[in-house]
Motif scaffolding. Structure first.
Motif, short mmCIF file in Angstrom:
data_model
loop_
_atom_site.label_atom_id
_atom_site.label_comp_id
_atom_site.label_asym_id
_atom_site.label_seq_id
_atom_site.Cartn_x
_atom_site.Cartn_y
_atom_site.Cartn_z
N ALA A 1 -3.53 -6.26 15.23
CA ALA A 1 -4.08 -7.62 15.27
C ALA A 1 -4.65 -8.03 13.92
O ALA A 1 -4.48 -9.17 13.47
CB ALA A 1 -5.16 -7.71 16.35
N GLN A 2 -5.33 -7.10 13.25
CA GLN A 2 -5.89 -7.40 11.93
C GLN A 2 -4.80 -7.70 10.92
O GLN A 2 -4.91 -8.62 10.10
CB GLN A 2 -6.77 -6.25 11.46
CG GLN A 2 -7.55 -6.56 10.18
CD GLN A 2 -8.46 -5.42 9.76
OE1 GLN A 2 -8.49 -4.36 10.39
NE2 GLN A 2 -9.20 -5.63 8.69
N ILE A 3 -3.71 -6.94 10.97
CA ILE A 3 -2.61 -7.16 10.03
C ILE A 3 -1.97 -8.52 10.28
O ILE A 3 -1.68 -9.26 9.33
CB ILE A 3 -1.58 -6.03 10.16
CG1 ILE A 3 -2.17 -4.74 9.61
CG2 ILE A 3 -0.30 -6.38 9.39
CD1 ILE A 3 -1.34 -3.51 9.91
N VAL A 4 -1.72 -8.86 11.53
CA VAL A 4 -1.16 -10.18 11.85
C VAL A 4 -2.05 -11.28 11.30
O VAL A 4 -1.58 -12.30 10.78
CB VAL A 4 -0.97 -10.34 13.37
CG1 VAL A 4 -0.60 -11.78 13.72
CG2 VAL A 4 0.11 -9.38 13.88
N SER A 5 -3.36 -11.05 11.36
CA SER A 5 -4.32 -12.06 10.91
C SER A 5 -4.39 -12.20 9.39
O SER A 5 -4.45 -13.30 8.87
CB SER A 5 -5.71 -11.73 11.47
OG SER A 5 -6.68 -12.62 10.98
N ALA B 1 -1.28 -5.46 -1.52
CA ALA B 1 -0.57 -4.33 -0.91
C ALA B 1 -1.54 -3.18 -0.66
O ALA B 1 -1.45 -2.48 0.36
CB ALA B 1 0.56 -3.88 -1.83
N LYS B 2 -2.49 -2.99 -1.57
CA LYS B 2 -3.47 -1.93 -1.39
C LYS B 2 -4.33 -2.18 -0.16
O LYS B 2 -4.58 -1.26 0.63
CB LYS B 2 -4.35 -1.83 -2.64
CG LYS B 2 -5.39 -0.73 -2.57
CD LYS B 2 -6.20 -0.65 -3.86
CE LYS B 2 -7.24 0.46 -3.80
NZ LYS B 2 -8.03 0.53 -5.06
N ALA B 3 -4.77 -3.42 0.00
CA ALA B 3 -5.61 -3.76 1.15
C ALA B 3 -4.85 -3.58 2.46
O ALA B 3 -5.39 -3.03 3.44
CB ALA B 3 -6.14 -5.18 1.03
N LEU B 4 -3.60 -4.04 2.50
CA LEU B 4 -2.80 -3.89 3.72
C LEU B 4 -2.56 -2.42 4.03
O LEU B 4 -2.61 -2.00 5.19
CB LEU B 4 -1.46 -4.62 3.57
CG LEU B 4 -1.39 -6.07 4.03
CD1 LEU B 4 0.05 -6.57 3.94
CD2 LEU B 4 -1.90 -6.24 5.45
N LEU C 1 -3.42 -0.42 7.42
CA LEU C 1 -2.35 0.27 8.12
C LEU C 1 -2.67 1.74 8.36
O LEU C 1 -2.30 2.31 9.39
CB LEU C 1 -1.06 0.18 7.31
CG LEU C 1 -0.10 -0.96 7.61
CD1 LEU C 1 1.01 -0.99 6.56
CD2 LEU C 1 0.49 -0.80 9.01
N ALA C 2 -3.33 2.36 7.40
CA ALA C 2 -3.61 3.79 7.47
C ALA C 2 -4.41 4.17 8.72
O ALA C 2 -4.38 5.32 9.16
CB ALA C 2 -4.34 4.25 6.21
N ALA C 3 -5.10 3.21 9.30
CA ALA C 3 -5.91 3.47 10.49
C ALA C 3 -5.05 3.55 11.76
O ALA C 3 -5.55 3.95 12.82
CB ALA C 3 -6.99 2.41 10.66
N GLY D 1 7.60 -5.86 1.91
CA GLY D 1 7.01 -7.19 1.83
C GLY D 1 6.00 -7.47 2.93
O GLY D 1 6.06 -6.89 4.02
N PHE D 2 5.08 -8.37 2.63
CA PHE D 2 3.99 -8.67 3.56
C PHE D 2 4.50 -9.27 4.88
O PHE D 2 3.99 -8.96 5.95
CB PHE D 2 2.99 -9.62 2.91
CG PHE D 2 2.16 -9.01 1.82
CD1 PHE D 2 2.45 -7.75 1.31
CD2 PHE D 2 1.08 -9.71 1.28
CE1 PHE D 2 1.70 -7.19 0.29
CE2 PHE D 2 0.31 -9.15 0.26
CZ PHE D 2 0.63 -7.90 -0.24
#
Length: 272
Positions: free
Chosen positions: A31-35, A44-47, A51-53, A87-88
């Motif tokens: 949900a956080q990634i979709v947001s 890319a680092k933040a995503l 994702l790592a979680a 890509g994002f």
């Protein structure tokens, strides 16, 4: 005359979309990634850190980045690099797949991923002919059947009966409208709009049955190609008619071969 189906359960669009919010609470990383994936200040680092979680989703992103389609087979070894490679928008697409339980084949129609990957690869391959970016077209193809999953979740037995009676995409959409008041691709468009996906992802879904619409042409021909590969006894529709003359039948053969060659690997990458 169309086959008579049992009455559909009460179909409440708001309730169906609200159910996705419930799923989001159960899958906070997706949900956080979709947001955030469409935010201008996301990196890319933040995503990758988000994702790592989610080990399963991160694994799928890594696997997809090493898929032959991206030309980096076996060379992507870090999550941040994987995010950069695919890509994002693709990361966001994969998070949406997880969020809506599209990664659980037991809850989907039997032909769901064969059709989805076929549409995605066909759309991506043909995208330059329509002035579109291949990776955006890949994501559109993967997300287009979100509405199919939502209808199936809401009415599993009835939807299975509907698809058996109307295996071809055009007839199926007409049957969906008769039964639910909305067809699956329009439902996908509503969901993607609610989640803040760009208009370029939303508009083709609403224009898919309008042969005069340029916006829906790429999705129409991608659906046609996937249908030729997945629907038994399918009667082909001329691609010239579907694309307003942009494509001719002689362009279809190589695309069919590419989809045959790559669809299963893409399915496995998306499902982990």
């Amino acid at each position: 005359m169309p086959p008579t189906l049992a009455a559909a359960p009460s179909f409440d669009l708001d309730a169906v979309l609200a159910s996705i919010d419930t799923m989001a609470a159960q899958k906070p990383v997706a949900a956080q990634i979709v947001s955030v994936a469409n935010s201008d200040d996301t990196s890319a680092k933040a995503l990758a850190q988000i994702l790592a979680a989610d080990v399963a989703l991160a694994s799928r992103v890594m696997k997809l980045a090493n898929f032959a389609y991206f030309g980096m087979r076996g060379r992507v070894t870090s999550l941040q690099f994987a995010v950069t490679v695919i890509g994002f928008t693709t990361v966001r697409t994969m998070a949406t797949v997880a969020l809506t339980d599209l990664d659980d084949e037991s809850r989907l129609p039997g032909d769901f991923w064969r059709m989805s990957t076929g549409v995605a690869l066909a759309a991506s391959t043909l995208a330059p002919r329509f002035g579109e970016r291949p990776q955006d077209a890949l994501c559109l193809g993967l997300l287009a059947p979100v509405g199919v999953a939502l209808l199936h979740h809401n009415d599993q037995e009835g939807y299975a009966e509907l698809t058996a009676a109307e295996p071809a995409n055009g007839g199926r959409r007409a049957a969906e409208v008769r039964r639910y008041g909305i067809h699956a691709f329009r439902l996908t468009a509503v969901a993607l709009e609610q989640w803040g996906f760009p208009r370029s992802m939303v508009e083709p879904l609403g224009a898919v049955d309008d042969l005069a619409s340029d916006e829906g042409a790429l999705l129409r021909v991608a659906l046609e190609i996937a249908s030729r590969l997945t629907t038994e006894g399918y009667l082909p529709v001329p691609v010239e008619r579907l694309t307003g003359g942009v494509l001719r039948e002689d362009a279809v053969g190589p695309v069919l071969e590419k989809v045959r060659a790559e669809a299963e690997e893409l399915r496995l990458a998306m499902l982990g």
